[in-house]
Write an enzyme that holds these catalytic residues in place. Structure first.
Site, PDB file in Angstrom:
ATOM      1  N   SER A   1       5.403 -14.380 -18.838  1.00 28.06           N
ATOM      2  CA  SER A   1       4.832 -14.829 -20.119  1.00 28.06           C
ATOM      3  C   SER A   1       5.314 -16.237 -20.445  1.00 28.06           C
ATOM      4  O   SER A   1       6.203 -16.778 -19.770  1.00 28.06           O
ATOM      5  CB  SER A   1       5.258 -13.876 -21.250  1.00 28.06           C
TER       6      SER A   1
ATOM      7  N   THR B   1       4.806 -19.987 -27.981  1.00 31.21           N
ATOM      8  CA  THR B   1       4.804 -18.791 -27.118  1.00 31.21           C
ATOM      9  C   THR B   1       5.053 -17.585 -28.031  1.00 31.21           C
ATOM     10  O   THR B   1       5.210 -17.740 -29.253  1.00 31.21           O
ATOM     11  CB  THR B   1       5.949 -18.836 -26.072  1.00 31.21           C
TER      12      THR B   1
ATOM     13  N   SER C   1      18.039 -24.479 -25.354  1.00 30.48           N
ATOM     14  CA  SER C   1      17.194 -24.575 -26.544  1.00 30.48           C
ATOM     15  C   SER C   1      17.758 -25.699 -27.404  1.00 30.48           C
ATOM     16  O   SER C   1      18.922 -26.090 -27.228  1.00 30.48           O
ATOM     17  CB  SER C   1      17.283 -23.249 -27.310  1.00 30.48           C
TER      18      SER C   1
ATOM     19  N   TYR D   1      22.012 -16.157 -30.650  1.00 32.74           N
ATOM     20  CA  TYR D   1      21.099 -16.923 -29.779  1.00 32.74           C
ATOM     21  C   TYR D   1      21.664 -18.326 -29.580  1.00 32.74           C
ATOM     22  O   TYR D   1      21.783 -18.812 -28.453  1.00 32.74           O
ATOM     23  CB  TYR D   1      19.713 -16.983 -30.427  1.00 32.74           C
TER      24      TYR D   1
ATOM     25  N   LYS E   1      23.129 -19.990 -26.084  1.00 31.52           N
ATOM     26  CA  LYS E   1      22.547 -21.220 -25.513  1.00 31.52           C
ATOM     27  C   LYS E   1      23.601 -22.332 -25.462  1.00 31.52           C
ATOM     28  O   LYS E   1      23.642 -23.097 -24.500  1.00 31.52           O
ATOM     29  CB  LYS E   1      21.316 -21.654 -26.311  1.00 31.52           C
TER      30      LYS E   1
HETATM   31  N1  LIG Z   1       9.306 -20.937 -27.162  1.00 29.05           N
HETATM   32  C1  LIG Z   1      10.235 -21.681 -27.719  1.00 29.05           C
HETATM   33  O1  LIG Z   1      10.039 -22.270 -28.802  1.00 29.05           O
HETATM   34  C2  LIG Z   1      11.571 -21.854 -27.050  1.00 29.05           C
HETATM   35  C3  LIG Z   1      12.453 -22.766 -27.606  1.00 29.05           C
HETATM   36  C4  LIG Z   1      13.696 -22.939 -27.017  1.00 29.05           C
HETATM   37  C5  LIG Z   1      14.031 -22.230 -25.887  1.00 29.05           C
HETATM   38  N2  LIG Z   1      13.149 -21.329 -25.363  1.00 29.05           N
HETATM   39  C6  LIG Z   1      13.571 -20.581 -24.180  1.00 29.05           C
HETATM   40  O2  LIG Z   1      12.553 -20.558 -23.220  1.00 29.05           O
HETATM   41  C7  LIG Z   1      12.664 -19.382 -22.424  1.00 29.05           C
HETATM   42  C8  LIG Z   1      11.302 -18.718 -22.297  1.00 29.05           C
HETATM   43  O3  LIG Z   1      10.887 -18.255 -23.569  1.00 29.05           O
HETATM   44  P1  LIG Z   1       9.344 -18.205 -24.023  1.00 29.05           P
HETATM   45  O4  LIG Z   1       9.211 -19.099 -25.166  1.00 29.05           O
HETATM   46  O5  LIG Z   1       8.442 -18.373 -22.865  1.00 29.05           O
HETATM   47  O6  LIG Z   1       9.261 -16.724 -24.633  1.00 29.05           O
HETATM   48  P2  LIG Z   1       8.741 -15.344 -24.021  1.00 29.05           P
HETATM   49  O7  LIG Z   1       7.289 -15.407 -23.739  1.00 29.05           O
HETATM   50  O8  LIG Z   1       9.249 -14.281 -24.926  1.00 29.05           O
HETATM   51  O9  LIG Z   1       9.469 -15.291 -22.606  1.00 29.05           O
HETATM   52  C9  LIG Z   1      10.720 -14.723 -22.383  1.00 29.05           C
HETATM   53  C10 LIG Z   1      10.688 -14.127 -20.980  1.00 29.05           C
HETATM   54  O10 LIG Z   1      11.988 -13.636 -20.646  1.00 29.05           O
HETATM   55  C11 LIG Z   1      11.836 -12.391 -19.993  1.00 29.05           C
HETATM   56  N3  LIG Z   1      13.021 -11.574 -20.211  1.00 29.05           N
HETATM   57  C12 LIG Z   1      13.559 -11.162 -21.383  1.00 29.05           C
HETATM   58  N4  LIG Z   1      14.626 -10.399 -21.162  1.00 29.05           N
HETATM   59  C13 LIG Z   1      14.790 -10.336 -19.811  1.00 29.05           C
HETATM   60  C14 LIG Z   1      15.716  -9.698 -18.961  1.00 29.05           C
HETATM   61  N5  LIG Z   1      16.724  -8.920 -19.446  1.00 29.05           N
HETATM   62  N6  LIG Z   1      15.590  -9.859 -17.618  1.00 29.05           N
HETATM   63  C15 LIG Z   1      14.581 -10.610 -17.115  1.00 29.05           C
HETATM   64  N7  LIG Z   1      13.661 -11.229 -17.863  1.00 29.05           N
HETATM   65  C16 LIG Z   1      13.770 -11.093 -19.195  1.00 29.05           C
HETATM   66  C17 LIG Z   1      10.586 -11.750 -20.615  1.00 29.05           C
HETATM   67  O11 LIG Z   1       9.925 -10.880 -19.704  1.00 29.05           O
HETATM   68  P3  LIG Z   1      10.165  -9.288 -19.690  1.00 29.05           P
HETATM   69  O12 LIG Z   1      10.092  -8.825 -21.119  1.00 29.05           O
HETATM   70  O13 LIG Z   1       9.062  -8.765 -18.819  1.00 29.05           O
HETATM   71  O14 LIG Z   1      11.491  -9.079 -19.076  1.00 29.05           O
HETATM   72  C18 LIG Z   1       9.711 -12.969 -20.865  1.00 29.05           C
HETATM   73  O15 LIG Z   1       8.829 -13.195 -19.788  1.00 29.05           O
HETATM   74  C19 LIG Z   1      13.745 -18.528 -23.094  1.00 29.05           C
HETATM   75  O16 LIG Z   1      14.966 -18.684 -22.417  1.00 29.05           O
HETATM   76  C20 LIG Z   1      13.853 -19.123 -24.490  1.00 29.05           C
HETATM   77  O17 LIG Z   1      15.121 -18.918 -25.072  1.00 29.05           O
HETATM   78  C21 LIG Z   1      11.928 -21.138 -25.917  1.00 29.05           C
END
Ligand SMILES: NC(=O)c1ccc[n+]([C@@H]2O[C@H](COP(=O)([O-])OP(=O)(O)OC[C@H]3O[C@@H](n4cnc5c(N)ncnc54)[C@H](OP(=O)(O)O)[C@@H]3O)[C@@H](O)[C@H]2O)c1
Length: 257
Positions: A12, A182, A134, A147, A151
């Site tokens: 995702s 996302t 992040s 969180y 990070k």
């Molecule tokens: N979107 C933002 O604004 C933002 C900002 C700063 C940082 N980030 C970072 O970007 C990264 C991706 O986030 P995203 O925004 O794409 O959100 P997301 O769609 O919720 O993606 C998170 C992904 O992590 C996987 N995940 C969660 N727990 C897991 C586990 N125990 N083992 C393996 N996989 C796991 C989930 O897949 P499953 O549930 O299938 O395991 C999911 O595909 C994260 O590290 C997040 O902290 C995002």
């Protein structure tokens, strides 16, 4: 040149977009995450995909996955530790168990996988290891105590690793996105571990995953050690560093959702 690229959280959001962006006839993308069906859906859009379900909070599962990658591919060119879970709860209302869960996935999950996979970079003493932090890895923010802590911790660990790898061509990069559009806020945990299940307004208005992924690819290509991605919220990183009073003034007033 063909590359073996391993992405966690690939079912995702940013991870999925990274997989699609790295899709070429030559590259092989290893897709990890807990939900096999989500990984298989992404794999259908890729030329050479290898679906490898993995819960990064399970150390034995990491060891098994690294053995499988080693036996199948022999080496890695890029590892993107993207899996992560956010939080939407006051520090005082978050159970210790949920706090540990956030640390297990966001911090230990990332560093345990990197450590286990390091030998796969050592044949060539080259490649890129990416950790997804992040903006909350650079400053604290309401409703994100654990969180932000998880990070922040990544920065200390990966900076140390990059210095220890100074005699190799292994590049280490920490990525600090601000708000990217996302489902992260929907998947974020409440204090009792239930899903927040709401799209935050800030998230809805976030930068597109495509823009985020372009910046990550550029960072890998140009071997940056740390990159910031997002809109105006990224300025908070600079305020915190150069004008902490201004950071506090704004952070107390901005909506945490
Ligand atoms: N979107 C933002 O604004 C933002 C900002 C700063 C940082 N980030 C970072 O970007 C990264 C991706 O986030 P995203 O925004 O794409 O959100 P997301 O769609 O919720 O993606 C998170 C992904 O992590 C996987 N995940 C969660 N727990 C897991 C586990 N125990 N083992 C393996 N996989 C796991 C989930 O897949 P499953 O549930 O299938 O395991 C999911 O595909 C994260 O590290 C997040 O902290 C995002």
């Amino acid at each position: 040149m063909s590359k073996i690229i391993w992405i966690t959280g690939a079912g995702s959001g940013i991870g999925k977009a990274l997989a699609l962006a790295y899709n070429t006839h030559d590259n092989t993308i290893i897709l990890s995450g807990r939900k096999r069906h989500a990984l298989e859906e992404v794999a259908q859009n890729l030329t050479n995909a290898y679906v490898l379900p993995l819960d990064v909070s399970d150390e034995q599962a990491i060891a098994n996955a690294v053995t499988e990658v080693s036996e199948t591919f022999g080496h890695l060119d890029i590892l993107i530790n993207n899996a992560g879970v956010s939080q939407r709860s006051l520090a005082s209302e978050t159970t210790n168990e949920v706090g540990r869960q956030l640390m297990e996935v966001n911090f230990f999950g990332s560093v345990h996988l990197t450590k286990a996979a390091l030998p796969l970079f050592m044949h060539k003493k080259a490649g890129s290891i990416v950790a997804m932090s992040s903006a909350a890895g650079k400053f604290g923010f309401p409703l994100r105590s654990y969180y932000a802590a998880s990070k922040h911790a990544l920065h200390g660990w990966y900076e140390t690793l990059s210095l220890e790898l100074k005699d190799t061509d292994i590049h280490v990069m920490v990525v600090c996105p601000g708000r990217i559009k996302t489902d992260i806020s929907k998947n974020a945990l409440l204090g009792d571990g239930a899903a927040h299940a709401q799209m935050d307004l800030g998230q809805e208005k976030g930068v597109s995953v495509e823009k985020c992924v372009k910046a990550i690819q550029r960072g890998i290509r140009t071997r940056k050690s740390e990159i910031y991605i997002g809109g105006g919220e990224v300025l908070m990183i600079y305020f915190k560093r150069y004008a902490p009073w201004l950071f506090r003034f704004i952070a107390k007033r901005v909506s945490a959702k």
